[in-house]
Design a protein around this motif. Structure first.
Motif, short mmCIF file in Angstrom:
data_model
loop_
_atom_site.label_atom_id
_atom_site.label_comp_id
_atom_site.label_asym_id
_atom_site.label_seq_id
_atom_site.Cartn_x
_atom_site.Cartn_y
_atom_site.Cartn_z
N ARG A 71 62.50 17.75 53.05
CA ARG A 71 62.45 16.29 52.86
C ARG A 71 61.21 15.99 52.03
O ARG A 71 60.11 16.42 52.37
CB ARG A 71 62.35 15.57 54.20
CG ARG A 71 63.64 15.63 54.96
CD ARG A 71 63.64 14.65 56.11
NE ARG A 71 64.86 14.85 56.87
CZ ARG A 71 64.92 14.82 58.18
NH1 ARG A 71 63.86 14.56 58.90
NH2 ARG A 71 66.06 15.01 58.79
N TYR A 72 61.42 15.26 50.95
CA TYR A 72 60.33 14.91 50.06
C TYR A 72 59.91 13.47 50.37
O TYR A 72 60.75 12.58 50.44
CB TYR A 72 60.78 15.03 48.60
CG TYR A 72 61.22 16.43 48.24
CD1 TYR A 72 60.28 17.39 47.89
CD2 TYR A 72 62.56 16.79 48.26
CE1 TYR A 72 60.67 18.68 47.57
CE2 TYR A 72 62.96 18.07 47.94
CZ TYR A 72 62.01 19.01 47.60
OH TYR A 72 62.40 20.28 47.29
N HIS A 73 58.62 13.26 50.56
CA HIS A 73 58.10 11.93 50.89
C HIS A 73 57.34 11.32 49.72
O HIS A 73 57.25 10.11 49.62
CB HIS A 73 57.18 12.01 52.11
CG HIS A 73 57.88 12.47 53.33
ND1 HIS A 73 58.62 11.63 54.13
CD2 HIS A 73 57.99 13.70 53.90
CE1 HIS A 73 59.13 12.31 55.15
NE2 HIS A 73 58.77 13.57 55.02
N ASP A 74 56.78 12.14 48.87
CA ASP A 74 55.99 11.68 47.73
C ASP A 74 55.95 12.82 46.73
O ASP A 74 56.22 13.97 47.09
CB ASP A 74 54.58 11.30 48.19
CG ASP A 74 53.83 10.45 47.19
OD1 ASP A 74 54.41 10.04 46.17
OD2 ASP A 74 52.63 10.18 47.42
N ALA A 75 55.61 12.53 45.51
CA ALA A 75 55.57 13.58 44.48
C ALA A 75 54.21 14.28 44.47
O ALA A 75 53.17 13.62 44.49
CB ALA A 75 55.83 12.98 43.11
N ALA A 76 54.24 15.58 44.43
CA ALA A 76 53.03 16.35 44.13
C ALA A 76 52.87 16.29 42.62
O ALA A 76 53.85 16.36 41.88
CB ALA A 76 53.17 17.78 44.61
N LYS A 77 51.64 16.18 42.17
CA LYS A 77 51.39 16.01 40.74
C LYS A 77 50.46 17.11 40.24
O LYS A 77 49.72 17.72 41.00
CB LYS A 77 50.79 14.63 40.48
CG LYS A 77 51.74 13.52 40.88
CD LYS A 77 51.11 12.17 40.73
CE LYS A 77 52.10 11.13 41.24
NZ LYS A 77 51.45 9.94 41.68
N TYR A 78 50.51 17.29 38.94
CA TYR A 78 49.68 18.30 38.28
C TYR A 78 48.23 18.21 38.75
O TYR A 78 47.63 17.14 38.79
CB TYR A 78 49.76 18.13 36.76
CG TYR A 78 48.89 19.06 35.98
CD1 TYR A 78 48.99 20.44 36.14
CD2 TYR A 78 47.94 18.58 35.09
CE1 TYR A 78 48.18 21.31 35.41
CE2 TYR A 78 47.13 19.43 34.36
CZ TYR A 78 47.25 20.79 34.54
OH TYR A 78 46.44 21.64 33.83
N LEU A 79 47.66 19.34 39.14
CA LEU A 79 46.30 19.54 39.62
C LEU A 79 46.03 18.99 41.01
O LEU A 79 44.90 19.06 41.49
CB LEU A 79 45.25 19.01 38.63
CG LEU A 79 45.17 19.75 37.29
CD1 LEU A 79 44.08 19.15 36.42
CD2 LEU A 79 44.91 21.24 37.50
N ASP A 80 47.04 18.44 41.69
CA ASP A 80 46.84 18.04 43.08
C ASP A 80 46.42 19.24 43.91
O ASP A 80 46.96 20.34 43.74
CB ASP A 80 48.14 17.48 43.71
CG ASP A 80 48.35 16.01 43.46
OD1 ASP A 80 47.45 15.34 42.92
OD2 ASP A 80 49.45 15.51 43.82
#
Length: 152
Positions: A71-80
């Motif tokens: 289940r995805y709740h939010d996007a992981a972003k580059y360099l997180d």
């Protein structure tokens, strides 16, 4: 809808392990969001950390992944900077639960469950968790619980 971790039977949430990772450019789409399949290696990283902490050497076993739910709740972003938190439950199969957080602020971005079965190398058939691994797991649980009681 209940969260995967909240609905998990026999989960030992107090025995979680954590490992960190950083989102790399090759794991992202053109918008800089982590591609959904990029999460699978992060779950592997959490599972490997858990096994190493328990003292299990996966090279000694043939293990097949039989189920994956995410289940995805939010996007992981580059360099997180991510924190992968992992728990396990051990009936006849090995079931792992994961939560991935963005490190600053501990915002939940994904949760997952994977199920793994053991394969008898001679017959190629699925089998239950080997006694040796089960005993290692029990020792890990007992030791962690002692540490928890001692620090309380």
């Amino acid at each position: 809808m209940p969260r995967l971790v909240q609905s998990a039977p026999n989960i030992m949430r107090d025995l979680s392990v954590e490992v960190s990772a950083r989102v790399r450019w090759g794991e992202c789409d053109l918008q800089g969001h982590a591609y959904y399949a990029s999460y699978i290696p992060w779950f592997d990283l959490g599972r490997e950390k858990f096994a190493l902490d328990v003292g299990v050497d996966y090279r000694k076993y043939q293990i097949a992944t039989t189920d994956l739910q995410v289940r995805y709740h939010d996007a992981a972003k580059y360099l997180d900077e991510l924190v992968i938190k992992t728990w396990a439950a051990v009936p006849r199969t090995l079931t792992y639960y994961y939560e991935i957080y963005r490190k600053p602020g501990r915002r939940l971005i994904a949760e997952a469950r994977t199920v793994h079965a053991f394969v008898d190398p001679g017959r190629g058939a699925l089998t239950s968790i080997p006694d040796e691994m089960h005993e290692q797991f029990v020792r890990f649980v007992e030791e962690r619980r002692k540490q928890t009681r001692a620090s309380s």
